[in-house]
Design a protein around this motif. Structure first.
Motif, PDB file in Angstrom:
ATOM      1  N   THR A   1       0.025  21.278 -60.486  1.00  0.00           N
ATOM      2  CA  THR A   1      -0.929  20.322 -60.466  1.00  0.00           C
ATOM      3  C   THR A   1      -2.135  20.685 -61.511  1.00  0.00           C
ATOM      4  OG1 THR A   1      -0.493  19.808 -58.137  1.00  0.00           O
ATOM      5  CG2 THR A   1      -2.731  19.299 -58.987  1.00  0.00           C
ATOM      6  N   PHE A   2      -2.470  22.089 -61.379  1.00  0.00           N
ATOM      7  CA  PHE A   2      -3.469  22.385 -62.357  1.00  0.00           C
ATOM      8  C   PHE A   2      -3.200  22.378 -63.735  1.00  0.00           C
ATOM      9  CE2 PHE A   2      -5.773  26.158 -64.307  1.00  0.00           C
ATOM     10  CZ  PHE A   2      -6.802  25.794 -64.513  1.00  0.00           C
ATOM     11  N   THR A   3      -1.966  22.520 -64.222  1.00  0.00           N
ATOM     12  CA  THR A   3      -1.400  22.526 -65.492  1.00  0.00           C
ATOM     13  C   THR A   3      -1.081  20.908 -65.942  1.00  0.00           C
ATOM     14  OG1 THR A   3       0.833  23.024 -65.278  1.00  0.00           O
ATOM     15  CG2 THR A   3      -0.691  24.858 -65.767  1.00  0.00           C
ATOM     16  N   ASP A   4      -0.858  20.163 -65.083  1.00  0.00           N
ATOM     17  CA  ASP A   4      -0.820  18.681 -65.258  1.00  0.00           C
ATOM     18  C   ASP A   4      -2.178  18.309 -65.650  1.00  0.00           C
ATOM     19  OD1 ASP A   4       0.589  16.063 -64.850  1.00  0.00           O
ATOM     20  OD2 ASP A   4      -0.697  15.952 -63.239  1.00  0.00           O
ATOM     21  N   TYR A   5      -3.108  18.750 -64.891  1.00  0.00           N
ATOM     22  CA  TYR A   5      -4.496  18.267 -64.959  1.00  0.00           C
ATOM     23  C   TYR A   5      -5.012  18.792 -66.626  1.00  0.00           C
ATOM     24  CZ  TYR A   5      -9.511  18.446 -65.386  1.00  0.00           C
ATOM     25  OH  TYR A   5     -10.986  18.606 -65.754  1.00  0.00           O
ATOM     26  N   LEU A   6      -4.621  20.090 -66.856  1.00  0.00           N
ATOM     27  CA  LEU A   6      -5.135  20.744 -68.272  1.00  0.00           C
ATOM     28  C   LEU A   6      -4.336  19.847 -69.468  1.00  0.00           C
ATOM     29  CD1 LEU A   6      -5.519  24.315 -67.634  1.00  0.00           C
ATOM     30  CD2 LEU A   6      -7.111  22.468 -67.536  1.00  0.00           C
ATOM     31  N   GLY A   7      -3.044  19.450 -69.106  1.00  0.00           N
ATOM     32  CA  GLY A   7      -2.526  18.896 -70.007  1.00  0.00           C
ATOM     33  C   GLY A   7      -2.692  17.403 -70.421  1.00  0.00           C
ATOM     34  N   LYS A   8      -3.540  16.605 -69.380  1.00  0.00           N
ATOM     35  CA  LYS A   8      -3.917  15.268 -69.694  1.00  0.00           C
ATOM     36  C   LYS A   8      -5.419  15.480 -70.386  1.00  0.00           C
ATOM     37  CE  LYS A   8      -1.889  13.356 -65.474  1.00  0.00           C
ATOM     38  NZ  LYS A   8      -2.119  12.619 -64.259  1.00  0.00           N
TER      39      LYS A   8
ATOM     40  N   SER B   1      -6.692  18.029 -72.288  1.00  0.00           N
ATOM     41  CA  SER B   1      -6.563  19.282 -73.568  1.00  0.00           C
ATOM     42  C   SER B   1      -5.104  18.974 -74.264  1.00  0.00           C
ATOM     43  CB  SER B   1      -6.641  20.696 -73.185  1.00  0.00           C
ATOM     44  OG  SER B   1      -6.518  21.392 -74.177  1.00  0.00           O
ATOM     45  N   PRO B   2      -5.117  18.447 -75.404  1.00  0.00           N
ATOM     46  CA  PRO B   2      -3.968  18.507 -76.553  1.00  0.00           C
ATOM     47  C   PRO B   2      -3.328  19.878 -76.647  1.00  0.00           C
ATOM     48  CG  PRO B   2      -5.729  16.507 -77.113  1.00  0.00           C
ATOM     49  CD  PRO B   2      -6.276  17.632 -76.240  1.00  0.00           C
ATOM     50  N   ASP B   3      -4.455  20.849 -77.054  1.00  0.00           N
ATOM     51  CA  ASP B   3      -4.129  22.191 -77.155  1.00  0.00           C
ATOM     52  C   ASP B   3      -3.448  22.909 -76.063  1.00  0.00           C
ATOM     53  OD1 ASP B   3      -5.045  21.929 -79.628  1.00  0.00           O
ATOM     54  OD2 ASP B   3      -6.901  23.270 -79.127  1.00  0.00           O
ATOM     55  N   TRP B   4      -3.683  22.529 -74.877  1.00  0.00           N
ATOM     56  CA  TRP B   4      -3.113  23.259 -73.867  1.00  0.00           C
ATOM     57  C   TRP B   4      -1.502  22.338 -73.644  1.00  0.00           C
ATOM     58  CZ3 TRP B   4      -4.052  26.960 -70.232  1.00  0.00           C
ATOM     59  CH2 TRP B   4      -3.007  26.970 -69.461  1.00  0.00           C
ATOM     60  N   LYS B   5      -1.386  21.078 -73.853  1.00  0.00           N
ATOM     61  CA  LYS B   5      -0.315  20.344 -73.463  1.00  0.00           C
ATOM     62  C   LYS B   5       0.767  21.049 -74.713  1.00  0.00           C
ATOM     63  CE  LYS B   5       1.767  15.735 -73.190  1.00  0.00           C
ATOM     64  NZ  LYS B   5       1.448  14.329 -73.057  1.00  0.00           N
TER      65      LYS B   5
ATOM     66  N   ARG C   1       0.577  23.917 -76.570  1.00  0.00           N
ATOM     67  CA  ARG C   1       0.593  25.436 -76.395  1.00  0.00           C
ATOM     68  C   ARG C   1       1.464  25.827 -75.206  1.00  0.00           C
ATOM     69  NH1 ARG C   1      -4.657  28.202 -78.549  1.00  0.00           N
ATOM     70  NH2 ARG C   1      -3.397  29.967 -77.553  1.00  0.00           N
ATOM     71  N   VAL C   2       1.019  25.307 -74.151  1.00  0.00           N
ATOM     72  CA  VAL C   2       1.371  25.791 -72.626  1.00  0.00           C
ATOM     73  C   VAL C   2       2.152  25.009 -71.876  1.00  0.00           C
ATOM     74  CG1 VAL C   2       0.548  26.797 -70.801  1.00  0.00           C
ATOM     75  CG2 VAL C   2      -0.645  27.197 -72.683  1.00  0.00           C
ATOM     76  N   GLY C   3       1.815  23.585 -71.851  1.00  0.00           N
ATOM     77  CA  GLY C   3       2.680  22.672 -71.217  1.00  0.00           C
ATOM     78  C   GLY C   3       2.514  22.418 -69.761  1.00  0.00           C
ATOM     79  N   VAL C   4       3.161  21.978 -68.883  1.00  0.00           N
ATOM     80  CA  VAL C   4       3.061  21.542 -67.519  1.00  0.00           C
ATOM     81  C   VAL C   4       4.389  22.264 -66.957  1.00  0.00           C
ATOM     82  CG1 VAL C   4       2.745  19.685 -65.875  1.00  0.00           C
ATOM     83  CG2 VAL C   4       1.954  19.607 -68.146  1.00  0.00           C
ATOM     84  N   GLY C   5       4.075  22.878 -65.792  1.00  0.00           N
ATOM     85  CA  GLY C   5       5.064  23.425 -64.786  1.00  0.00           C
ATOM     86  C   GLY C   5       4.638  24.216 -63.691  1.00  0.00           C
ATOM     87  N   LYS C   6       5.578  24.444 -62.697  1.00  0.00           N
ATOM     88  CA  LYS C   6       5.290  25.296 -61.732  1.00  0.00           C
ATOM     89  C   LYS C   6       5.212  26.794 -62.112  1.00  0.00           C
ATOM     90  CE  LYS C   6       9.081  24.220 -59.301  1.00  0.00           C
ATOM     91  NZ  LYS C   6       9.490  23.204 -60.236  1.00  0.00           N
ATOM     92  N   ALA C   7       5.696  27.155 -63.272  1.00  0.00           N
ATOM     93  CA  ALA C   7       5.616  28.684 -63.831  1.00  0.00           C
ATOM     94  C   ALA C   7       5.437  28.400 -65.466  1.00  0.00           C
ATOM     95  CB  ALA C   7       6.958  29.486 -63.411  1.00  0.00           C
ATOM     96  N   VAL C   8       4.498  28.793 -66.056  1.00  0.00           N
ATOM     97  CA  VAL C   8       4.264  28.630 -67.426  1.00  0.00           C
ATOM     98  C   VAL C   8       3.974  30.174 -68.023  1.00  0.00           C
ATOM     99  CG1 VAL C   8       3.579  26.326 -67.089  1.00  0.00           C
ATOM    100  CG2 VAL C   8       1.989  28.170 -67.444  1.00  0.00           C
ATOM    101  N   GLN C   9       4.001  30.059 -69.472  1.00  0.00           N
ATOM    102  CA  GLN C   9       3.491  31.336 -70.127  1.00  0.00           C
ATOM    103  C   GLN C   9       1.973  31.356 -70.259  1.00  0.00           C
ATOM    104  OE1 GLN C   9       5.598  34.083 -70.920  1.00  0.00           O
ATOM    105  NE2 GLN C   9       7.214  32.934 -69.832  1.00  0.00           N
TER     106      GLN C   9
END
Length: 365
Positions: free
Chosen positions: A188-195, A197-201, A203-211
Motif C-alpha cells: 500500500t505504501f509503495t503503491d502510494y509512492l509510485g503514484k 513519484s515517477p522516480d520511485w515508480k 527505481r523501486v516500484g510497487v510490491g509487498k517486498a521491494v529493494q
C-alpha cells in the motif's frame, strides 16, 4: 482446547482466541425456554497473515467466540506474504493480506476457481515520526518518496522546511524505517509512492517486498512502530491502530486536494467513497484518492478461503464467521481506528462468501 486462552495484546505477533463459556442466551419474555442459537458450524479455526488488521481481528474474533463458544480462532499475524504462503501450503484455514493475491500467487495456490478473496475491513497507514519538540509536522508525497529514496537525509532539508513554515526543525539525520518482511502494508505504501513519484515508480516500484534504497528494516507493523518510537529522528509507515496504542507522533500528509490530513477513520471512509464501489481482487487500490478529507494511504484488508470446504461443519464456521465480520462485526473496528466497509463492498463480500461450498452445496444461500 479445554480452557480459555486469550492473548489479546493488540500489537502481538500472534493472536489466540480459544473456547469461552457463554451458552445460549435466555429469551427476554416471560417464558424460561432458552432461545436456540443459530447453527453457525463449529471448530477451531486457524489463520495467518497481515499484521495491519490484527488489532481488529483480535477484538472481533474474541467477541465472536463469546457469542459462539463452539467456534474459536487462532490467528497468527506474520505478514501478508507469510499469510499467502501458509494458505498456499494448506496449513491454515484462511490467509490474510492487505493486498489480494497476484495472478502468480493465485496460480500457486490452485487457481482462481479454488479460492475466494474477501475484503474485511478498511484502514490507513500513518506516517509516524520521532522528533522531540516538533508536535506538528507536514509532509507531501514527493518529499516522503525522496526520504525513502535516500535523497532527503536531514530533518532540516529545504524540502521539509518549505512545508513547515515557522517550525524549528533539527539538523538530525533521518532514520528511515521500513518493513523487513513481505508486507501488504508495504504494498500500500509503495503503491502510494509510485503514484506520486515517477522516480520511485522507476527505481523501486510497487510490491509487498521491494529493494529499499535506504533505511533499516523491522518485522511487522508493531516492529516498525517500535523502531520509530525508540530511534530519535526516525520515520516509518505504520497502521493507525499501532500508532494510537503506542502513542507515536504522526505527520500531516498532503492529499490530492492540497489539504494536510492525518491518518483517521474518517479519512479512510472518504478515500473509499471517492474510489467508488467497484472493488475486486483486480481493482483494489484506493491510495491517493481525490477529496478534501481523503487520506492518501488507505487500503482494504482481505482474507482468502478455499471455495470447496472438505469439512462441512468447519467450513460453515468459517463462512459464518466472516459473514458476521463483514457486516455487524465491522463495529468492532471503530474503537481501534478502522473504518467500516462501505455498504456496496459489504454486499460484494457477502456475494463472494456465497461461492464457498461444502458437499457440493453453497454454505450461504
Amino acid at each position: 482446547m479445554g480452557t480459555v486462552i486469550l492473548q489479546r495484546a493488540m500489537v502481538a505477533v500472534g493472536t489466540i482466541v480459544a473456547l469461552a463459556a457463554c451458552g445460549g442466551a435466555a429469551s427476554s419474555g416471560s417464558s424460561s425456554t432458552p432461545t436456540p442459537q443459530a447453527d453457525v458450524g463449529s471448530g477451531q479455526l486457524t489463520g495467518a497473515g497481515a499484521t495491519f488488521p490484527e488489532p481488529f481481528y483480535s477484538k472481533a474474533f474474541y467477541q465472536y467466540n463469546l457469542d459462539h463458544s463452539q467456534v474459536s480462532v487462532n490467528y497468527q499475524a506474520i505478514g501478508s506474504g507469510g499469510g499467502i504462503q501458509q494458505f498456499t501450503k494448506g496449513t491454515v484455514d484462511f490467509g490474510a493480506s492487505d493486498v489480494p493475491m497476484a495472478a502468480a500467487d493465485s496460480a500457486a495456490a490452485g487457481g482462481d476457481a479454488s479460492l475466494v478473496q474477501v475484503p474485511t475491513i478498511l484502514g490507513v497507514a500513518a506516517i509516524a515520526y520521532n522528533l522531540q519538540g516538533v508536535d506538528k509536522l507536514k509532509l507531501d508525497g514527493p518529499t516522503v518518496a525522496n526520504i525513502y529514496l535516500g535523497t532527503v537525509k536531514k530533518w532540516d532539508d529545504p524540502a521539509i522546511k518549505s512545508l513547515n513554515s515557522g517550525v524549528t526543525l533539527p539538523s538530525t539525520d533521518i532514520t528511515v524505517v521500513h518493513r523487513s518482511d513481505s508486507s501488504g502494508t508495504s504494498y500500500t505504501f509503495t503503491d502510494y509512492l509510485g503514484k506520486i513519484s515517477p522516480d520511485w515508480k522507476t527505481r523501486v516500484g510497487v510490491g509487498k517486498a521491494v529493494q529499499w534504497p535506504a533505511g533499516v528494516g523491522a518485522n511487522g507493523n508493531q516492529g516498525v512502530g517500535q523502531q520509530v518510537k525508540t530511534t530519535d529522528g526516525a520515520i516509518g509507515y505504520v497502521e493507525l491502530a499501532y500508532v494510537v496504542q503506542s502513542n507515536l507522533q504522526q505527520a500531516y500528509l498532503k492529499n490530492v486536494a492540497g489539504q494536510f490530513v492525518q491518518a483517521s477513520e474518517a479519512g479512510a471512509t472518504a478515500a473509499a467513497q471517492a474510489a467508488g464501489s467497484a472493488v475486486s481482487p483486480t481493482n483494489f487500490s484506493i491510495t491517493n484518492e481525490p477529496g478534501a478529507k481523503s487520506y492518501p494511504i488507505t487500503t482494504f484488508s482481505w482474507i482468502f478461503l478455499r471455495t470447496s470446504q472438505t469439512d462441512a461443519t468447519k467450513g460453515k464456521a468459517l463462512v459464518y464467521l466472516f459473514k458476521w465480520l463483514v457486516t455487524s462485526g465491522q463495529a468492532q473496528g471503530k474503537p481501534l481506528q478502522y473504518a467500516a466497509l462501505p455498504k456496496p463492498v459489504q454486499t460484494y463480500a457477502l456475494d463472494t462468501l456465497k461461492k464457498v461450498t461444502a458437499n457440493g452445496k453453497a454454505i450461504l444461500s
